[in-house]
Design an enzyme around this catalytic site. Structure first.
Site, PDB file in Angstrom:
ATOM      1  N   ILE A 255       0.690  -1.238  -0.135  1.00 42.59           N
ATOM      2  CA  ILE A 255      -0.134   0.094  -0.114  1.00 42.59           C
ATOM      3  C   ILE A 255       0.908   1.259  -0.326  1.00 42.59           C
ATOM      4  O   ILE A 255       0.357   2.679   0.391  1.00 42.59           O
ATOM      5  CB  ILE A 255      -0.815   0.480   0.733  1.00 42.59           C
ATOM      6  CG1 ILE A 255      -0.198   0.078   2.403  1.00 42.59           C
ATOM      7  CG2 ILE A 255      -1.631  -1.493   0.800  1.00 42.59           C
ATOM      8  CD1 ILE A 255      -1.440  -0.002   3.989  1.00 42.59           C
ATOM      9  N   GLN A 257       5.238   2.627  -1.034  1.00 36.22           N
ATOM     10  CA  GLN A 257       7.238   2.710  -0.756  1.00 36.22           C
ATOM     11  C   GLN A 257       7.637   3.950  -0.156  1.00 36.22           C
ATOM     12  O   GLN A 257       7.577   5.150  -1.173  1.00 36.22           O
ATOM     13  CB  GLN A 257       6.885   1.991  -2.391  1.00 36.22           C
ATOM     14  CG  GLN A 257       8.896   2.094  -2.786  1.00 36.22           C
ATOM     15  CD  GLN A 257       8.999   0.984  -2.182  1.00 36.22           C
ATOM     16  OE1 GLN A 257       8.585  -0.457  -2.189  1.00 36.22           O
ATOM     17  NE2 GLN A 257      10.263   0.927  -1.227  1.00 36.22           N
ATOM     18  N   GLY A 258       8.635   3.497   0.276  1.00 31.19           N
ATOM     19  CA  GLY A 258       8.983   5.170   0.556  1.00 31.19           C
ATOM     20  C   GLY A 258      10.138   5.287   0.450  1.00 31.19           C
ATOM     21  O   GLY A 258      10.666   3.506  -0.318  1.00 31.19           O
ATOM     22  N   ALA A 259      11.219   5.429   0.553  1.00 29.80           N
ATOM     23  CA  ALA A 259      12.444   5.696  -0.174  1.00 29.80           C
ATOM     24  C   ALA A 259      13.590   4.592   0.317  1.00 29.80           C
ATOM     25  O   ALA A 259      14.737   3.927   0.161  1.00 29.80           O
ATOM     26  CB  ALA A 259      13.775   7.278   0.533  1.00 29.80           C
ATOM     27  N   SER A 260      13.019   3.777   1.923  1.00 24.40           N
ATOM     28  CA  SER A 260      14.003   3.531   2.237  1.00 24.40           C
ATOM     29  C   SER A 260      13.022   1.433   3.351  1.00 24.40           C
ATOM     30  O   SER A 260      13.454   1.465   4.035  1.00 24.40           O
ATOM     31  CB  SER A 260      15.203   3.639   4.024  1.00 24.40           C
ATOM     32  OG  SER A 260      14.261   3.958   4.366  1.00 24.40           O
ATOM     33  N   GLY A 261      12.225   1.619   1.885  1.00 19.88           N
ATOM     34  CA  GLY A 261      11.146   0.748   2.852  1.00 19.88           C
ATOM     35  C   GLY A 261      10.197   0.902   2.566  1.00 19.88           C
ATOM     36  O   GLY A 261       9.647   1.767   1.880  1.00 19.88           O
ATOM     37  N   VAL A 263       5.568  -0.376   2.921  1.00 20.18           N
ATOM     38  CA  VAL A 263       4.194  -0.567   3.816  1.00 20.18           C
ATOM     39  C   VAL A 263       3.188  -1.719   2.790  1.00 20.18           C
ATOM     40  O   VAL A 263       3.140  -1.437   2.265  1.00 20.18           O
ATOM     41  CB  VAL A 263       3.448   1.067   4.244  1.00 20.18           C
ATOM     42  CG1 VAL A 263       2.136   0.105   5.351  1.00 20.18           C
ATOM     43  CG2 VAL A 263       4.834   1.344   5.208  1.00 20.18           C
ATOM     44  N   ASP A 368       3.485  15.095  20.517  1.00 23.78           N
ATOM     45  CA  ASP A 368       3.171  15.290  18.787  1.00 23.78           C
ATOM     46  C   ASP A 368       1.588  14.952  18.681  1.00 23.78           C
ATOM     47  O   ASP A 368       1.701  14.064  17.607  1.00 23.78           O
ATOM     48  CB  ASP A 368       4.223  14.519  17.943  1.00 23.78           C
ATOM     49  CG  ASP A 368       4.073  15.540  16.500  1.00 23.78           C
ATOM     50  OD1 ASP A 368       4.210  16.512  16.547  1.00 23.78           O
ATOM     51  OD2 ASP A 368       4.423  14.490  15.789  1.00 23.78           O
TER      52      ASP A 368
END
Length: 524
Positions: A255, A257-261, A263, A368
């Site tokens: 679902i 795609q990140g720069a280093s992983g 999900v 946060d």
């Protein structure tokens, strides 16, 4: 209510927020808010390289070694820094000795000369906030690329930290999480940030009390406390489960795609439960020790109002973190796309306060709190997520002083760099309540620097239409947004506030969630 969102007797559609109250400042300042009139802005333009801001600090942020079998404690500050001395001439109304980059930031900040003269220290506080070497992005919120959004039901878990000099924006990161269909993220300056502690250092031994010699001792401290990559990997092996997650979970569906992983959603083979799984490439993580911190904290914090950490696995250099999946998305989707009534706001506030009471009782500050970090189940459950910024307070150090969080939700004592405690979360909850009323936090249309100045000097923000709120709701907001920390309500106290007795059942949030999803679909 089933997760597919079908209603047998369909009630009238909840009111939809037609337009945002955000307006562009129209200035040329690269730090200025650049908003459209839509509730959510379009995809941000490609970032242009920025000049590096001169740091007033001599060191860099240090990692802290974690104790075996204990929730990690954030150690007292040990970075003794030498700073640039900036003066203020009350006669001319000008700063002296200010670095050129700071002067440029100030010129484009929309902070007037009168405001600068009225409170020069607050001006310096917010300029320090933007120092290029002190601003750090959250390490464990997942970074979605422009074309692949993550459903907000997947708890945040950062897999990239940009080393680029930054103000509040970063080149690659985005801790806001989008629900399918993919929607444009909020403005970059609403992202979470982290700056190093500025608390007075622990007294150095006799003969080493000068600030410059303190800086040298800081380097020695860093060498002693910095965990090596091998130590970090060894520590991770002691806290993760043994086994192959590909065998324990099935129906993997990518679902995001990140720069280093990556999900995924997946299904637990044994339980048939849908989960969110983050696959993180540890080789691309510059702050691996912070991953340990968050995992250990999440494993220990079990509460109905906190997104549940389920498991973690280490396969080579790949870390798999399994979390509860909430299909309703983030509260941000609801506040920006629909209009909530007071009873629905009361329900959300009650659930968040229950989570905060639990955290604070366990000596943990979230730091946060904002709508982006509140996830919703389709049945209306409300849960806090994203513990990348959480801090543990101890008897030896009952206050924190690191500037952490997201600027528009920050308590005044954080912006002015004073020591603070759990009640910073209460202030942020109050700002989030305003967000639920107005669709955005106060000062969002201001230049970020001026917004910080206004928080530091004005304190409690003014509502756009206070006369539209009930007296009991206004009183609740006043208790959350009290400038005097001692008078500000605690989570335990506010759970007894009459406003929360107005709360509707959590199922009343389901129509809002569905309306938000429909609105986002039509905004594509």
């Amino acid at each position: 209510m089933s997760d597919n969102g079908e209603l047998e007797d369909k009630p009238p559609a909840p009111p939809v927020r037609m337009s945002s109250t955000i307006f562009s400042t129209g200035g040329k300042d690269p730090l200025s808010a650049n908003h459209s009139l839509k509730p959510l802005p379009s995809v941000p333009e490609e970032k242009k390289p920025r000049n590096k801001i001169i740091s007033i600090f001599s060191g860099t942020e240090k990692g802290s070694k974690k104790k075996e079998k204990e929730r990690p404690e954030i150690s007292p500050p040990s970075d003794f820094e030498h700073t640039i001395h900036v003066g203020f001439d009350a006669v001319t109304g000008e700063f002296t000795g200010m670095p050129e980059q700071w002067a440029r930031l100030l010129q484009t900040s929309n902070i007037t000369k009168l405001e600068q003269k009225k409170n020069p220290q607050a001006v310096l506080d917010v300029l320090k906030f933007y120092d290029s070497n002190t601003v750090k992005q959250k390490y464990l919120s997942f970074t979605p690329p422009e074309k692949d959004g993550f459903p907000s039901g997947a708890p945040a878990l950062n897999t990239k930290v940009s080393e680029t000099s930054a103000v509040v924006t970063e080149e690659d990161d985005d801790d806001e999480e989008a629900a399918p269909p993919v929607i444009a993220p909020r403005p970059d300056h609403t992202k979470s940030i982290y700056t190093r502690s500025v608390i007075d250092p622990i007294p150095a031994p006799v003969g080493d009390s000068h600030v410059d010699s303190g800086a040298k001792s800081s380097d020695k401290q860093k060498k002693k406390t910095k965990m090596t990559d091998e130590e970090i990997m060894e520590k991770l092996r002691t806290i993760v489960s043994i086994g192959d997650p590909k065998k324990k979970y099935t129906r993997y569906e990518k679902i995001g795609q990140g720069a280093s992983g990556t999900v995924f959603t997946a299904t637990d083979v044994a339980l048939g439960q849908e989960v969110a799984i983050k696959q993180i490439n540890l080789q691309k993580q510059p702050k691996k020790e912070l991953i340990i911190n968050e995992i250990l904290v999440m494993k220990e914090l079990k509460n109905p109002n906190i997104v549940n950490f389920l498991d973690s696995y280490l396969v080579g250099d790949e870390l798999f973190v399994v979390m509860e999946y909430l299909a309703g998305g983030s509260l941000t989707d609801v506040v920006t796309e629909t209009c909530m009534d007071e009873a629905q706001i009361a329900a959300v506030c009650r659930e968040c306060l229950q989570a905060l009471e639990f955290l604070h009782a366990n000596q943990v500050i979230h730091r946060d709190i904002k709508s982006d970090n509140v996830l919703l189940g389709m049945e209306g459950s409300v849960k806090l997520t994203d513990f990348g910024f959480c801090a543990q307070i101890t008897p030896e150090q009952s206050k924190r002083s690191t500037m952490v969080g997201t600027p528009y939700w920050m308590a005044p004592e954080v912006v002015t760099r004073k020591a603070y405690g759990p009640k910073v979360d209460i202030w942020s909850l109050g700002i989030m309540a305003i967000e639920m009323v107005e669709g955005e936090p106060p000062y969002l249309n201001e230049n970020p620097l001026r917004a910080l100045y206004l928080i530091a000097t004005n304190g409690t923000p003014e509502l756009q239409n206070p006369e539209k709120l009930s007296p009991i709701f206004r009183d609740f907001l006043n208790r959350c947004l009290e400038m005097d920390v001692e008078k500000r309500g605690s989570a335990k106290e506010l759970l007894q506030h009459p406003f929360l007795k107005l709360a509707k059942p959590l199922s009343s949030l389901t129509p809002l969630i569905m309306a938000a999803k429909e609105a986002m679909k039509s905004n594509r």
